[in-house]
Design an enzyme around this catalytic site. Structure first.
Site, PDB file in Angstrom:
ATOM      1  CG  ASP A 333      35.901  39.207  34.311  1.00  0.00           C
ATOM      2  OD1 ASP A 333      36.913  38.685  34.794  1.00  0.00           O
ATOM      3  OD2 ASP A 333      35.394  40.259  34.755  1.00  0.00           O
ATOM      4  CD  GLU A 362      37.759  35.382  36.790  1.00  0.00           C
ATOM      5  OE1 GLU A 362      38.825  35.547  37.379  1.00  0.00           O
ATOM      6  OE2 GLU A 362      36.990  36.328  36.565  1.00  0.00           O
TER       7      GLU A 362
END
Ligand code: CA
Length: 648
Positions: A333, A362
């Site tokens: 994340d 990400e």
């Protein structure tokens, strides 16, 4: 201020501990505790009967001795399996009681750690368990992103263990009309990896009130090395969540599905309450010049991954999930908030024992208050510095469906103009600004964030008919499923998942929305239109698996095999993909994407071609044969043809 000195060379040289024995190291004869608390005046271990914070059930108190590099140790000769514990850390006359950052499991709500004999939690056959796709490359993966609750929370799932790890191990589950759900559905779809939204202990769901309706995605970590209690059948007994999560992994592996965890090492639920920060004040978090927590993630605090003992903590944590839980991949994340050196150290340590574990994340660029000079962050723009680590391609996502923050903007599939070049580049496993190789490009049209694909299509093209919306959906799917790179889909995209509230309004951010918005609505498969889309996705995955040249790993291979076709009608993209030498029957692929609302005719290279994908169907079996020079491509659809090799 104290946090400033944490990032100095002097501090790091004196207080970096590199041993492998932090936490409670258990044997049946004794348990040895070691905690890193470099500034503490004294540390003790409190042993308790139960895992409930505040319960007056102290068994014993062990005074810890200072040891090397700021660590403290204590041991107790006894079998402590099932005993709960906390650390009491005193400094300047103040005492904090904290859970162990290296806790292997905890009691309810993650407040007390538990000493555990991990060997007793292993399911039958665990020593033989392995990654069913361990011999494959990252571009061979088809990744399915799922929240533990969503697969079982709707009544139509027919799954007994609603919202639990064990909901993923049930086979033979069906809707009231007999359509397979849950694990059987995932198997039938043909995905290789299930990617689970955070399953490490998080704070936003109260594990003491599970009879009430609660939902959260779980991006609010409390204990990084402990399974979330609300996903177990008993959050009060620490061994249960461990056993059940391992059972889930084992069953998925037995059914040919690898497991990816979504890991959240960029921030914590509550920086003041996070156990590491209670033991070493402010160490785990980036703090700005005014003394406030840096919050590039928008989640109130950013982890100071560039500090040596945060880095070690993250490395140890990822390696632990790979070793102890047999996890096959990690999705980071907001990895753009984590420094590259830490991500490299994670990959290096995990890959030593598990060379085929996959990594992606990400890589958005966000502001954050780094505590050291010259630190490089793991953003998309730095992808060349992180070979072996893939990034979500927002280039493909936004190219297909329109800009993520301008929801009425049209994408390639929904009538946007001038996007053919972007789609072409993405198909080649590239992104003009940041990606040069298919093995670093995660290609997708929807994930848990933002609108579902179908919702986004209805917003971009409100004038279109239902049939056109379905065609747009399927066109997006053909493109990312046949493109070079790593295909990824949000669970339910294959049955036109939507997120609608009770009034029928579209919900964009469903991170704490109730089950009726987030849960997969299995009974939609009673309707032919949904069945057809589901069959289409199955066919696309089967087609991808059947053609190795759609799963290339290097730009050199892509250059050799894949050629964009020139001289096409406006906005049409077509690709000629050379045959795979190992394939005796077929000699290459011709893929055409037509986003226009009129049909187009495209010239075909000579040969006998079989259509395997068109507007209505997708699969490995020929739908029709074409021997002429032209092929007609219906409005808003793709046609993908395979050339038959000449016999002889
Ligand atoms: Ca929790």
């Amino acid at each position: 201020m104290m946090h400033v000195q944490y990032s100095t060379n002097e501090f790091e040289q004196k207080y970096t501990y590199d041993g492998e024995d932090l936490g409670a190291v258990y044997t049946p004869e004794r348990t040895v505790f070691r905690v890193w608390a470099p500034l503490a005046d004294s540390v003790t271990v409190n042993l308790y009967t139960s895992g409930n914070a505040g319960e007056d059930d102290l068994i014993d108190r062990l005074v810890m001795k200072p040891d090397v590099n700021g660590t403290w140790t204590a041991e107790k000769a006894d079998d402590l399996n099932g005993v709960y514990y906390t650390y009491l850390v005193s400094r300047n006359g103040e005492t904090q009681e904290a859970c162990d950052p290296y806790a292997r499991t905890t009691g309810v709500n993650g407040e007390r750690a538990m000493v555990i004999d991990l060997a007793l939690t292993n399911p039958k056959g665990w020593d033989k368990d392995c990654d069913p796709h361990g011999e494959e490359r990252i571009t061979d993966a088809v990744i399915y992103e799922l929240h533990i609750r969503d697969i079982s929370s709707d009544r139509s799932a027919g799954i007994r263990n609603v919202g639990k790890f064990l909901g993923l191990v049930e086979t033979g589950t069906v809707t009231p009309s007999g359509i397979p759900t849950g694990l059987d559905h995932m198997k039938e779809l043909g995905i290789t990896h299930v990617h689970l939204l955070p399953v490490a202990d998080y704070g936003s769901v109260d594990e003491k009130r599970l009879e009430e309706a609660q939902f959260n995605w779980g991006y609010d970590p409390v204990n990084y090395n402990v399974p979330e209690g609300s996903y177990s059948t008993d959050p009060y007994h620490g061994e249960v969540r461990v056993r059940e999560m391992k059972q889930m992994v084992k069953t998925l592996h037995d059914n040919g599905i690898s497991v990816v965890l979504d890991v959240v090492y960029n921030h914590v639920y509550d920086a003041d309450e996070f156990c590491f920060n209670k033991i070493v004040p402010g160490y785990f978090s980036r703090i700005d010049a005014e003394g406030n927590y840096s919050a590039g993630s928008g989640c109130e605090n950013d982890n100071a991954t560039e500090r040596s003992m945060v880095r070690k903590y993250i490395v140890d944590s990822v390696a632990y999930w790979a070793d102890e839980y047999h996890i096959d991949g990690f999705r980071f994340d907001l990895v753009g908030l984590i420094d590259i050196e830490t991500v490299r150290a994670v990959m290096e340590k995990v890959s030593r024992k598990h060379p085929n574990v996959i990594f992606y994340g990400e890589g958005w660029t966000m502001g954050t208050g780094l505590t050291k000079e010259g630190v490089l962050l793991a953003t998309q723009n730095n992808s060349a510095e992180l070979p072996g680590f893939a990034f979500f391609s927002d280039t493909m996502r936004d190219g297909l469906r329109g800009h993520v923050f301008y929801y009425s903007q049209r994408g390639y599939i929904s009538g946007g103009k001038g996007l053919a070049n972007v789609i072409e580049q993405c198909f080649l496993g590239k992104a003009p600004d940041w990606c040069k190789t298919p093995s670093q490009s995660v290609n997708y049209a929807s994930c848990h964030d933002n609108y579902t694909l179908m919702d986004r299509i209805t917003l971009a093209a409100p004038e279109a008919s239902w049939e056109e919306w379905v065609r747009m959906n399927n066109l997006a799917a053909v493109i990312y499923m046949t493109a070079e790179g790593i295909p990824f889909l949000q669970a339910g995209e294959e049955m036109l998942r939507r997120k609608l509230d009770a009034d029928g309004n579209i919900v964009e951010n469903s991170f704490k929305s109730p089950d009726f918005i987030n849960g997969l609505k299995w009974d939609c498969l009673n309707e032919k239109t949904y069945q057809d889309v589901y069959a289409y996705y199955r066919g696309l995955i089967a087609f991808r698996k059947a053609h190795r040249q759609l799963r290339l790993t290097t730009p050199e291979e892509v250059e050799r095999y894949v050629t964009p076709v020139e001289g096409l009608p406006k906005d049409v993209v077509a690709m000629r993909i050379a045959g795979d030498e190992g394939d005796k029957k077929t000699d290459g692929i011709f893929a055409i994407f037509n986003p226009n609302r009129t049909a187009v005719e495209i010239n075909l290279p000579e040969g006998v071609w079989s259509v395997c994908i068109n507007a209505e169907r997708a699969g490995t079996d020929p739908i029709e044969m074409i021997t002429g020079e032209k092929v007609k491509v219906e409005p808003i659809s793709a046609t993908v043809l395979v050339k038959l090799r000449k016999k002889g």
